[in-house]
Design an enzyme around this catalytic site. Structure first.
Site, mmCIF file in Angstrom:
data_model
loop_
_atom_site.group_PDB
_atom_site.id
_atom_site.type_symbol
_atom_site.label_atom_id
_atom_site.label_comp_id
_atom_site.label_asym_id
_atom_site.label_seq_id
_atom_site.Cartn_x
_atom_site.Cartn_y
_atom_site.Cartn_z
ATOM 1 N N GLU A 247 0.845 -1.201 0.000
ATOM 2 C CA GLU A 247 0.000 0.000 0.000
ATOM 3 C C GLU A 247 0.877 1.246 0.000
ATOM 4 O O GLU A 247 1.667 1.415 0.918
ATOM 5 C CB GLU A 247 -0.919 -0.014 1.230
ATOM 6 C CG GLU A 247 -1.892 -1.183 1.206
ATOM 7 C CD GLU A 247 -2.876 -1.199 2.385
ATOM 8 O OE1 GLU A 247 -2.888 -0.239 3.175
ATOM 9 O OE2 GLU A 247 -3.628 -2.171 2.495
ATOM 10 N N HIS A 268 -7.727 1.683 1.054
ATOM 11 C CA HIS A 268 -7.735 1.469 2.518
ATOM 12 C C HIS A 268 -8.551 2.552 3.242
ATOM 13 O O HIS A 268 -8.026 3.276 4.095
ATOM 14 C CB HIS A 268 -6.300 1.412 3.064
ATOM 15 C CG HIS A 268 -6.207 0.655 4.365
ATOM 16 N ND1 HIS A 268 -5.121 -0.083 4.723
ATOM 17 C CD2 HIS A 268 -7.081 0.529 5.395
ATOM 18 C CE1 HIS A 268 -5.322 -0.636 5.922
ATOM 19 N NE2 HIS A 268 -6.512 -0.265 6.345
#
Ligand code: NAD
Length: 293
Positions: A247, A268
């Site tokens: 990420e 996210h």
């Protein structure tokens, strides 16, 4: 060390705590200054590993705003007498609502429909969706978020089954049964050695043809290569991803996965609601009051 609600910073100062907001601090900068601090507040961005903890000689408490503690070496910190705490309840509803919203978005392909409209197309015929009512939702990890999602899904007329080896509940079935029966599967387990790659090629093989998957737990719980193959073979009709092994996702595999039209990807954002951020901020202040004043 990571962004928190501004009201929380004000409230911390009102408690008489000296607060430095360094929400973009780099790991090297943090290692240099950490010995000055008695408390630190992190979200998921800042990694608090043993080498950093060794330098945190005055640290009394590490507060993680949010749920998972996988970015902190908890046992190591506690071994050094540092209290580690988080705000587990604050984001429950936000994540459960995101998972539910993603299920609707998968079933009706609303993100794709919107893109095609913006591109000037009218794909009404190609957009025959599915309904949630009367379908079976399999929830893997039946803790706070999983059970809240189950409650909401039941209100929509879904049949709810769950897999969680650590709790007793009438909705719990063996994992193989869940994989076999579910029309929708949503993951709400923590990241542990046991949950790593828990949905792999063998698990996908056991699922119903045309199943929908929501992954808003932690990157790595679903094997991304196996998911890519299950999507391209049609075994999985659609997947919504909020978390990734990397990420932001940069690898070729993740780029390919996210680019699939049957994938909905969000960055996210499970806990990213105004309400959850406020609750997280309030809980951080309460914890700081307990351990730092
Ligand atoms: P929780 O601790 O209340 O629930 C987790 C459940 O998973 C527990 O009941 C536990 O028994 C179960 N579990 C553990 N190992 C398992 C296994 N091997 N198989 C099946 N079940 C297992 O946590 P929660 O508040 O419900 O949060 C769940 C997860 O959601 C967190 O750990 C975090 O990774 C994730 N999360 C994601 C976001 C996001 O932004 N997408 C935000 C918050 C939390």
């Amino acid at each position: 060390c990571d962004p928190v609600a501004p009201s929380a910073v004000t409230a911390l100062k009102e408690l008489g705590i000296e607060v430095d907001v360094r929400d973009d601090i780099t790991p090297d900068e943090l290692a240099e200054v950490i010995s000055d601090y008695e408390g630190m507040v992190v979200r998921s961005r800042t990694k608090v590993r043993a080498a950093l903890i060794d330098k945190a000689t005055r640290m009394k408490v590490i507060i993680r705003g949010g749920v998972g503690l996988d970015n902190i070496d908890v046992a190591y910190a506690e071994g050094k007498g540092i209290k580690v705490c988080n705000t587990p309840k604050a984001s429950t509803n936000a994540v459960a609502e995101l998972a539910l919203g993603l299920m609707f978005a998968l079933a009706r392909r609303t993100p794709y429909a919107d893109h095609s409209m913006k591109a000037g197309r009218w794909e009404k015929k190609a957009l025959k969706g599915a309904e949630l009512a009367d379908k079976t939702l399999g929830i893997i990890g039946y803790g706070r978020i999983g059970r809240e999602l189950g409650r909401k899904a039941r209100a929509l007329g879904m049949r709810v089954i769950a897999y969680d080896p650590y709790i007793t509940h009438e909705d719990i079935v063996p994992l193989d049964e869940l994989l076999k029966q579910a029309d929708y599967i949503s993951l709400h387990v923590p990241a542990t050695p046991e949950t790593l790659n828990m949905l792999d090629a063998a698990a996908f093989a056991k699922m119903k043809e045309g199943v929908y998957l929501v992954q808003a737990a932690r990157g790595g719980v679903v094997n991304e290569q196996a998911l890519y193959e299950a999507l391209t073979s049609g075994k999985v009709a659609g997947a919504a991803l909020d978390v990734y092994t990397e990420e932001p996702p940069k690898s070729t595999l993740l780029q390919k996965l996210i680019a699939l039209p049957q994938v909905i990807a969000t960055p996210h954002i499970g806990a990213a609601t105004k309400e959850a951020q406020q609750r997280i901020g309030d809980e951080i202040v309460a914890l700081a009051k307990t351990y730092l004043t």
